[in-house]
Scaffold this motif. Structure first.
Motif, PDB file in Angstrom:
ATOM      1  N   VAL A   1       0.980  -1.358  -0.085  1.00  0.00           N
ATOM      2  CA  VAL A   1       0.091   0.028   0.099  1.00  0.00           C
ATOM      3  C   VAL A   1       0.709   1.136   0.047  1.00  0.00           C
ATOM      4  N   GLU A   2       2.133   0.981   0.789  1.00  0.00           N
ATOM      5  CA  GLU A   2       2.849   2.333   0.646  1.00  0.00           C
ATOM      6  C   GLU A   2       3.759   2.742  -0.584  1.00  0.00           C
ATOM      7  N   ASP A   3       3.733   1.648  -1.331  1.00  0.00           N
ATOM      8  CA  ASP A   3       4.248   1.730  -2.659  1.00  0.00           C
ATOM      9  C   ASP A   3       3.035   2.361  -3.409  1.00  0.00           C
ATOM     10  N   LEU A   4       2.078   2.030  -3.676  1.00  0.00           N
ATOM     11  CA  LEU A   4       1.094   2.490  -4.274  1.00  0.00           C
ATOM     12  C   LEU A   4       0.790   4.231  -3.770  1.00  0.00           C
ATOM     13  N   PHE A   5       0.876   4.469  -2.508  1.00  0.00           N
ATOM     14  CA  PHE A   5       0.886   5.723  -2.110  1.00  0.00           C
ATOM     15  C   PHE A   5       1.798   6.628  -2.733  1.00  0.00           C
ATOM     16  N   ASN A   6       2.911   5.828  -3.094  1.00  0.00           N
ATOM     17  CA  ASN A   6       4.207   6.765  -3.612  1.00  0.00           C
ATOM     18  C   ASN A   6       4.239   6.755  -5.190  1.00  0.00           C
ATOM     19  N   SER A   7       3.154   6.172  -5.649  1.00  0.00           N
ATOM     20  CA  SER A   7       3.288   6.005  -7.238  1.00  0.00           C
ATOM     21  C   SER A   7       2.851   7.284  -7.794  1.00  0.00           C
ATOM     22  N   GLU A   8       3.101   7.554  -8.960  1.00  0.00           N
ATOM     23  CA  GLU A   8       2.863   8.541  -9.971  1.00  0.00           C
ATOM     24  C   GLU A   8       1.301   8.757  -9.854  1.00  0.00           C
ATOM     25  N   GLN A   9       0.647   7.731 -10.313  1.00  0.00           N
ATOM     26  CA  GLN A   9      -0.838   7.961 -10.331  1.00  0.00           C
ATOM     27  C   GLN A   9      -1.389   8.464  -9.116  1.00  0.00           C
ATOM     28  N   CYS A  10      -0.954   8.124  -7.806  1.00  0.00           N
ATOM     29  CA  CYS A  10      -1.585   8.731  -6.650  1.00  0.00           C
ATOM     30  C   CYS A  10      -1.187  10.171  -6.419  1.00  0.00           C
ATOM     31  N   ASP A  11       0.069  10.483  -6.817  1.00  0.00           N
ATOM     32  CA  ASP A  11       0.617  11.913  -6.720  1.00  0.00           C
ATOM     33  C   ASP A  11      -0.199  12.783  -7.668  1.00  0.00           C
ATOM     34  N   ASN A  12      -0.498  12.378  -8.815  1.00  0.00           N
ATOM     35  CA  ASN A  12      -0.757  13.314 -10.020  1.00  0.00           C
ATOM     36  C   ASN A  12      -2.293  12.733 -10.284  1.00  0.00           C
ATOM     37  N   ILE A  13      -3.181  13.523  -9.518  1.00  0.00           N
ATOM     38  CA  ILE A  13      -4.764  13.343  -9.962  1.00  0.00           C
ATOM     39  C   ILE A  13      -5.220  14.377 -10.865  1.00  0.00           C
ATOM     40  N   THR A  14      -5.803  13.755 -11.891  1.00  0.00           N
ATOM     41  CA  THR A  14      -6.267  14.642 -12.903  1.00  0.00           C
ATOM     42  C   THR A  14      -7.616  14.188 -13.274  1.00  0.00           C
ATOM     43  N   ALA A  15      -8.414  14.910 -14.307  1.00  0.00           N
ATOM     44  CA  ALA A  15      -9.653  14.516 -14.445  1.00  0.00           C
ATOM     45  C   ALA A  15      -9.791  13.074 -15.272  1.00  0.00           C
ATOM     46  N   GLN A  16      -8.529  12.765 -15.661  1.00  0.00           N
ATOM     47  CA  GLN A  16      -8.448  11.319 -16.385  1.00  0.00           C
ATOM     48  C   GLN A  16      -8.381  10.240 -15.265  1.00  0.00           C
ATOM     49  N   SER A  17      -7.891  10.620 -14.089  1.00  0.00           N
ATOM     50  CA  SER A  17      -7.602   9.616 -12.990  1.00  0.00           C
ATOM     51  C   SER A  17      -9.006   8.712 -12.715  1.00  0.00           C
ATOM     52  N   SER A  18      -8.750   7.403 -12.490  1.00  0.00           N
ATOM     53  CA  SER A  18      -9.925   6.698 -12.177  1.00  0.00           C
ATOM     54  C   SER A  18     -10.356   6.878 -10.807  1.00  0.00           C
ATOM     55  N   PRO A  19     -11.401   6.265 -10.426  1.00  0.00           N
ATOM     56  CA  PRO A  19     -12.033   6.539  -8.952  1.00  0.00           C
ATOM     57  C   PRO A  19     -11.125   5.836  -8.038  1.00  0.00           C
ATOM     58  N   PHE A  20     -10.328   4.883  -8.513  1.00  0.00           N
ATOM     59  CA  PHE A  20      -9.641   4.058  -7.657  1.00  0.00           C
ATOM     60  C   PHE A  20      -8.250   4.935  -7.039  1.00  0.00           C
ATOM     61  N   TRP A  21      -7.828   5.592  -8.087  1.00  0.00           N
ATOM     62  CA  TRP A  21      -6.779   6.592  -7.798  1.00  0.00           C
ATOM     63  C   TRP A  21      -7.157   7.892  -7.097  1.00  0.00           C
ATOM     64  N   VAL A  22      -8.428   8.254  -7.070  1.00  0.00           N
ATOM     65  CA  VAL A  22      -8.867   9.227  -6.565  1.00  0.00           C
ATOM     66  C   VAL A  22      -8.908   9.067  -4.893  1.00  0.00           C
ATOM     67  N   MET A  23      -9.580   7.578  -4.776  1.00  0.00           N
ATOM     68  CA  MET A  23      -9.778   7.318  -3.619  1.00  0.00           C
ATOM     69  C   MET A  23      -8.461   7.079  -2.914  1.00  0.00           C
ATOM     70  N   MET A  24      -7.389   6.380  -3.523  1.00  0.00           N
ATOM     71  CA  MET A  24      -6.183   6.123  -3.022  1.00  0.00           C
ATOM     72  C   MET A  24      -5.542   7.395  -2.420  1.00  0.00           C
ATOM     73  N   ARG A  25      -5.534   8.575  -3.186  1.00  0.00           N
ATOM     74  CA  ARG A  25      -5.102   9.749  -2.745  1.00  0.00           C
ATOM     75  C   ARG A  25      -5.690  10.452  -1.526  1.00  0.00           C
ATOM     76  N   ALA A  26      -7.152  10.104  -1.527  1.00  0.00           N
ATOM     77  CA  ALA A  26      -7.686  10.653  -0.285  1.00  0.00           C
ATOM     78  C   ALA A  26      -7.260   9.881   1.037  1.00  0.00           C
ATOM     79  N   VAL A  27      -7.007   8.656   0.798  1.00  0.00           N
ATOM     80  CA  VAL A  27      -6.676   7.966   1.815  1.00  0.00           C
ATOM     81  C   VAL A  27      -5.262   8.377   2.386  1.00  0.00           C
ATOM     82  N   LYS A  28      -4.328   8.426   1.191  1.00  0.00           N
ATOM     83  CA  LYS A  28      -2.933   8.962   1.574  1.00  0.00           C
ATOM     84  C   LYS A  28      -3.259  10.143   2.611  1.00  0.00           C
TER      85      LYS A  28
END
Length: 542
Positions: free
Chosen positions: A293-320
């Motif tokens: 889970v730490e690795d997912l927090f540190n991934s580019e998809q979690c850091d850069n949320i855009t309009a194209q980001s999937s709900p999974f990554w938006v929720m991941m960023r919110a949990v971080k």
């Protein structure tokens, strides 16, 4: 139809479905079944393996399938495929198998296209974009690479399957597959006894183990017993919890001393205390964020949320964000406790403490999600409350699978030589079958047929196949050797598709397809080989 009658019909349909799919609903739940019923699967080539895969998707209620197959049914097809008979010979294979597969489940919609995948790729490559997953069976290498490129660019998962004699092969090609419910085996409980939250501390105050009547004492949940004894231990051991085996044994003895004594001074039979002693390791498990889970927090998809980001990554960023603010370094509380010996009132009260804290954490995560959605110009209702709760509950088990593309696997400059070479240290590793299948594809490219398909050419084909093997190894600069026995064996197979191997592979591939469709359980990454001679299998990242 009036509303009451319509509601009654809907309820009856739901009850009937629940009964029909009872066992699988317990496995992947209503939402998993719903994902299955909304899926449209494309199968290329209705061979014995292909129809076995579809059978295992039609029975649990896949929404729709489309078979793409330009072949006509041959006598060989009728001989090894349960979904074809002698009367099917001469008909289009896609049509004949669709009719019989549909009989298995009236809830499923079946379609067929009487064309080869190559023709569709020539005339309408976007045809394949519409599917939830595409499953290609017994495809030559050139078609796999073409189709793999089209699906990779469209982010459509591609599952390649091949039965070749007594060898089964699967390759999953997916850019990114997110899993919320990974259903790990032996998952540790999320009790937070090492970092008790305020509401739990307040609940603990309600218990006075030393001043209780016997009935209450022997019905106190083991979590409370461990937490109370841990408080005492920490006071006596400079706030350090039991860490090693010796300390944990001493802590177990500490709990044992809390068991009530009878008039003669002998300990009473208190099962809840025995349960507390047995669960010391579980209870003292330190609260931390798993490395995955730490690795997912540190991934580019979690850091850069855009309009194209999937709900999974938006929720991941919110949990971080929650972890670094509201969560004091911890993930949202799971909110569940194991079953245990306790009276109903005490158990439910404790359960409610955990459940309400989990709801508070989910509400805090929701606020972060709303802010993120607002920042990328999306409405707050883009992600449902139900999805957020599910995400928070499974925060410790989130997984992302990223496979390499087929183009990377096959390219001379990016082939995974290390994996191949290290596996071939054992010359009988399942890796040898991967190399043989690649060599067989080379043979097909050169001769427009597979080795040994005509019995009288088996001996002649051995030399030709050996040449293909050596060319493959040379092209990839692989300093490994393949025994002649394997070359002979693959020529004797004559590209046969025995039903026993097809049935095994059909079950395995359908299982992986359901994982992809439902986003539950973790699919393999990325190559799977099955050896029916020895009943062994292996997965490789190629």
């Amino acid at each position: 139809m009036n509303v009451t009658h319509w509601k009654g019909t809907m309820a009856a349909t739901k009850a009937s479905k629940e009964q029909k799919y009872d066992r699988q609903l317990r496995l992947w739940g209503d939402h998993g079944q719903e994902a299955l019923e909304n899926a449209h699967v494309c199968l290329i080539n209705a061979t014995a393996t292909g129809t076995e895969i579809l059978k295992n998707l039609v029975l649990p209620g896949i929404g729709a399938f489309t078979i793409v197959d330009g072949h006509t049914v041959s006598g060989e097809d009728a001989g090894n495929n349960f979904f074809l008979s002698n009367s099917s010979i001469g008909k289009n294979r896609a049509q004949a198998t669709t009719e019989l597969l549909q009989e298995l489940n009236s809830d499923v919609s079946g379609n067929f296209v009487e064309e080869s995948p190559d023709k569709l790729l020539d005339n309408d490559p976007e045809f394949f974009h519409r599917f939830t997953i595409v499953i290609g069976v017994q495809l030559p290498e050139s078609t796999c690479l073409r189709l793999g490129s089209v699906l990779w660019n469209a982010s459509v998962p591609f599952l390649i399957c091949k039965t070749y004699g007594l060898i089964g092969y699967m390759r999953l090609v997916v850019q990114e597959h997110t899993v919320i419910e990974s259903h790990p085996d032996n998952a540790l409980e999320d009790l937070r006894l090492d970092q008790p939250f305020e509401e739990f501390k307040n609940h603990l105050e309600l218990y006075d183990l030393d001043g209780m009547e016997k009935k209450d004492h022997s019905h106190t949940p083991w979590i409370i017993i461990v937490a109370k004894q841990l408080e005492k231990w920490l006071n006596e051991h400079n706030c350090q919890p039991p860490k090693n085996y010796k300390e944990k044994e001493a802590f177990r003895q500490f709990i044992r001393e809390g068991i009530m004594k009878n008039e003669t001074g002998a300990p009473e039979d208190e099962e809840n205390f025995e349960e507390a002693i047995k669960n010391v390791n579980t209870a003292l498990n330190p609260t931390k964020i798993p490395g995955a889970v730490e690795d997912l927090f540190n991934s580019e998809q979690c850091d850069n949320i855009t309009a194209q980001s999937s709900p999974f990554w938006v929720m991941m960023r919110a949990v971080k964000e929650f972890v670094h603010s509201d969560g004091n370094g911890s993930l949202p509380l799971r909110g569940t406790i194991p079953d245990m010996i306790a009276d109903s009132q005490k158990f439910i009260s404790l359960q409610n403490v955990y459940r309400e804290k989990a709801m508070q954490d989910a509400a805090a995560v929701t606020k972060h999600i709303e802010c993120l959605l607002q920042s990328i110009g999306k409405p707050a209702e883009s992600i449902s409350e139900k999805d957020i709760k599910l995400f928070c509950k499974n925060a410790s088990f989130l997984r992302v699978v990223r496979c390499r593309s087929l183009a990377d696997e096959y390219n001379v400059d990016s082939v995974n030589k290390d994996e191949i070479t290290s596996c071939m240290d054992n010359p009988d590793s399942e890796m040898v079958f991967y190399l043989m299948l690649r060599a067989v594809d080379r043979f097909y490219q050169q001769h427009s047929r597979y080795p040994g398909v005509y019995n009288y050419q088996v001996e002649e084909d051995i030399g030709k196949l050996k040449l293909c093997v050596n060319c493959l190894l040379q092209e990839y600069s692989l300093s490994v050797s393949i025994k002649d026995d394997y070359v002979h064996e693959f020529c004797r197979y004559g590209a046969a598709e025995p039903h026993t191997v097809s049935a095994f592979l059909g079950g395995s591939a359908a299982q992986e397809a359901i994982k992809i469709i439902s986003h539950q359980f973790v699919p393999f990454n990325n190559t799977f080989i099955y050896n029916a001679m020895l009943q062994t299998s292996a997965t490789f990242q190629l």
